[in-house]
Design a protein around this motif. Structure first.
Motif, PDB file in Angstrom:
ATOM      1  N   GLU A  18      24.731  75.302  44.970  1.00  0.00           N
ATOM      2  CA  GLU A  18      23.966  76.464  45.427  1.00  0.00           C
ATOM      3  C   GLU A  18      24.527  77.003  46.747  1.00  0.00           C
ATOM      4  N   LYS A  19      24.882  76.107  47.647  1.00  0.00           N
ATOM      5  CA  LYS A  19      25.471  76.514  48.918  1.00  0.00           C
ATOM      6  C   LYS A  19      26.803  77.232  48.689  1.00  0.00           C
ATOM      7  N   LEU A  20      27.596  76.741  47.752  1.00  0.00           N
ATOM      8  CA  LEU A  20      28.870  77.384  47.438  1.00  0.00           C
ATOM      9  C   LEU A  20      28.660  78.772  46.839  1.00  0.00           C
ATOM     10  N   LYS A  52      36.336  80.757  42.241  1.00  0.00           N
ATOM     11  CA  LYS A  52      36.458  80.187  43.591  1.00  0.00           C
ATOM     12  C   LYS A  52      35.367  79.138  43.825  1.00  0.00           C
ATOM     13  N   VAL A  53      34.142  79.426  43.382  1.00  0.00           N
ATOM     14  CA  VAL A  53      33.039  78.461  43.525  1.00  0.00           C
ATOM     15  C   VAL A  53      33.389  77.162  42.808  1.00  0.00           C
ATOM     16  N   TRP A  54      33.876  77.256  41.572  1.00  0.00           N
ATOM     17  CA  TRP A  54      34.218  76.053  40.814  1.00  0.00           C
ATOM     18  C   TRP A  54      35.385  75.307  41.445  1.00  0.00           C
ATOM     19  N   PHE A  57      33.920  73.542  44.402  1.00  0.00           N
ATOM     20  CA  PHE A  57      33.052  72.475  43.902  1.00  0.00           C
ATOM     21  C   PHE A  57      33.879  71.283  43.434  1.00  0.00           C
ATOM     22  N   ALA A  58      34.977  71.564  42.739  1.00  0.00           N
ATOM     23  CA  ALA A  58      35.868  70.488  42.279  1.00  0.00           C
ATOM     24  C   ALA A  58      36.446  69.735  43.472  1.00  0.00           C
ATOM     25  N   ALA A  59      36.779  70.466  44.532  1.00  0.00           N
ATOM     26  CA  ALA A  59      37.299  69.813  45.738  1.00  0.00           C
ATOM     27  C   ALA A  59      36.240  68.896  46.346  1.00  0.00           C
ATOM     28  N   GLU A  60      34.985  69.348  46.366  1.00  0.00           N
ATOM     29  CA  GLU A  60      33.888  68.512  46.878  1.00  0.00           C
ATOM     30  C   GLU A  60      33.737  67.248  46.030  1.00  0.00           C
ATOM     31  N   LEU A  61      33.808  67.403  44.716  1.00  0.00           N
ATOM     32  CA  LEU A  61      33.670  66.241  43.833  1.00  0.00           C
ATOM     33  C   LEU A  61      34.845  65.281  43.996  1.00  0.00           C
ATOM     34  N   LYS A  62      36.039  65.809  44.177  1.00  0.00           N
ATOM     35  CA  LYS A  62      37.213  64.955  44.371  1.00  0.00           C
ATOM     36  C   LYS A  62      37.026  64.097  45.613  1.00  0.00           C
ATOM     37  N   ILE A  63      36.482  64.700  46.664  1.00  0.00           N
ATOM     38  CA  ILE A  63      36.203  63.954  47.890  1.00  0.00           C
ATOM     39  C   ILE A  63      35.181  62.864  47.603  1.00  0.00           C
ATOM     40  N   ALA A  64      34.151  63.219  46.856  1.00  0.00           N
ATOM     41  CA  ALA A  64      33.084  62.262  46.572  1.00  0.00           C
ATOM     42  C   ALA A  64      33.593  61.074  45.753  1.00  0.00           C
ATOM     43  N   PHE A  65      34.585  61.289  44.873  1.00  0.00           N
ATOM     44  CA  PHE A  65      35.087  60.191  44.047  1.00  0.00           C
ATOM     45  C   PHE A  65      35.823  59.141  44.858  1.00  0.00           C
ATOM     46  N   GLN A  66      36.387  59.506  45.987  1.00  0.00           N
ATOM     47  CA  GLN A  66      37.130  58.565  46.814  1.00  0.00           C
ATOM     48  C   GLN A  66      36.210  57.728  47.695  1.00  0.00           C
ATOM     49  N   GLU A  67      35.083  58.285  48.071  1.00  0.00           N
ATOM     50  CA  GLU A  67      34.181  57.596  48.997  1.00  0.00           C
ATOM     51  C   GLU A  67      33.170  56.759  48.220  1.00  0.00           C
ATOM     52  N   GLN A  68      32.993  55.521  48.678  1.00  0.00           N
ATOM     53  CA  GLN A  68      32.031  54.626  48.049  1.00  0.00           C
ATOM     54  C   GLN A  68      30.906  54.316  49.037  1.00  0.00           C
ATOM     55  N   THR A  69      29.764  53.912  48.494  1.00  0.00           N
ATOM     56  CA  THR A  69      28.703  53.434  49.373  1.00  0.00           C
ATOM     57  C   THR A  69      29.187  52.131  50.003  1.00  0.00           C
ATOM     58  N   PRO A  70      28.637  51.757  51.147  1.00  0.00           N
ATOM     59  CA  PRO A  70      29.069  50.489  51.758  1.00  0.00           C
ATOM     60  C   PRO A  70      28.911  49.303  50.807  1.00  0.00           C
ATOM     61  N   HIS A  71      27.812  49.280  50.063  1.00  0.00           N
ATOM     62  CA  HIS A  71      27.571  48.179  49.127  1.00  0.00           C
ATOM     63  C   HIS A  71      28.668  48.135  48.054  1.00  0.00           C
ATOM     64  N   GLN A  99      41.522  64.322  53.670  1.00  0.00           N
ATOM     65  CA  GLN A  99      42.828  63.665  53.663  1.00  0.00           C
ATOM     66  C   GLN A  99      42.848  62.508  52.665  1.00  0.00           C
ATOM     67  N   ALA A 100      41.789  61.708  52.670  1.00  0.00           N
ATOM     68  CA  ALA A 100      41.713  60.568  51.750  1.00  0.00           C
ATOM     69  C   ALA A 100      41.711  61.040  50.303  1.00  0.00           C
ATOM     70  N   ALA A 101      41.064  62.166  50.022  1.00  0.00           N
ATOM     71  CA  ALA A 101      41.039  62.700  48.664  1.00  0.00           C
ATOM     72  C   ALA A 101      42.437  63.139  48.244  1.00  0.00           C
ATOM     73  N   GLU A 102      43.180  63.734  49.163  1.00  0.00           N
ATOM     74  CA  GLU A 102      44.546  64.167  48.847  1.00  0.00           C
ATOM     75  C   GLU A 102      45.467  62.971  48.621  1.00  0.00           C
TER      76      GLU A 102
END
Length: 171
Positions: A18-20, A52-54, A57-71, A99-102
């Motif tokens: 929605e923000k995008l 452009k929105v998609w 959005f894909a860039a945001e999801l790519k970032i999210a796939f690299q980051e894990q919860t601490p647990h 950077q980590a996503a790239e």
């Protein structure tokens, strides 16, 4: 007077989507969540902006796939040595995430000892590439252009946090 199009995303990603839409100035109507999905009705004539929105959005999801919860991170790296980079601001962490996503490695971000600062956890096997991402953060914020970029990023993050907080209140 024109045709409509439908965009559907997971409910957990709806606030970001929605923000995008808003950032790309795409008029939309958000429909009620059904089965963990949220649909957005947009105008068919806004295809260029929706691409452009998609893309964003894909860039945001790519970032999210690299980051894990601490647990998750500790569980996945139970037999590994874990390194910790201390004391990063929210803006610095955002650049690190990109950077980590790239580069393509997993990590976790945890609250630091001081309020408003964060620590980054990464596996020792990823030390070289994590160092590369951390150096990129320093580079991005260096010089006059870096300070200007940092200020704009901090403003953007403040707006994003405000929108997410409002979305959580609505839900």
């Amino acid at each position: 007077g024109g045709k409509t199009a439908y965009q559907t995303v997971d409910a957990g990603d709806a606030a970001v989507f929605e923000k995008l839409l808003q950032s790309q100035r795409v008029p939309y109507v958000r429909l009620q969540e059904i089965d963990g999905k949220v649909s957005f009705v947009t105008r068919d004539c806004d295809k260029a902006q929706m691409e452009k929105v998609w893309e964003l959005f894909a860039a945001e999801l790519k970032i999210a796939f690299q980051e894990q919860t601490p647990h998750e991170f500790i569980h996945d790296n139970a037999n590994q040595n874990v390194c910790q980079a201390l004391g990063y601001t929210e803006a610095e962490v955002e650049v690190f995430r990109r950077q980590a996503a790239e580069i393509g490695f997993t990590y976790s971000v945890v609250a630091g000892e001081e309020p408003g600062l964060f620590d980054i956890l990464y596996a020792e096997r990823d030390k070289d590439i994590a160092t590369k991402a951390l150096k990129a953060v320093e580079y991005e914020f260096s010089g006059e252009a870096g300070q200007e970029y940092k200020e704009k990023l901090e403003q953007s993050l403040a707006v994003k946090n405000q929108v997410l907080a409002q979305a959580r209140q609505k839900e």
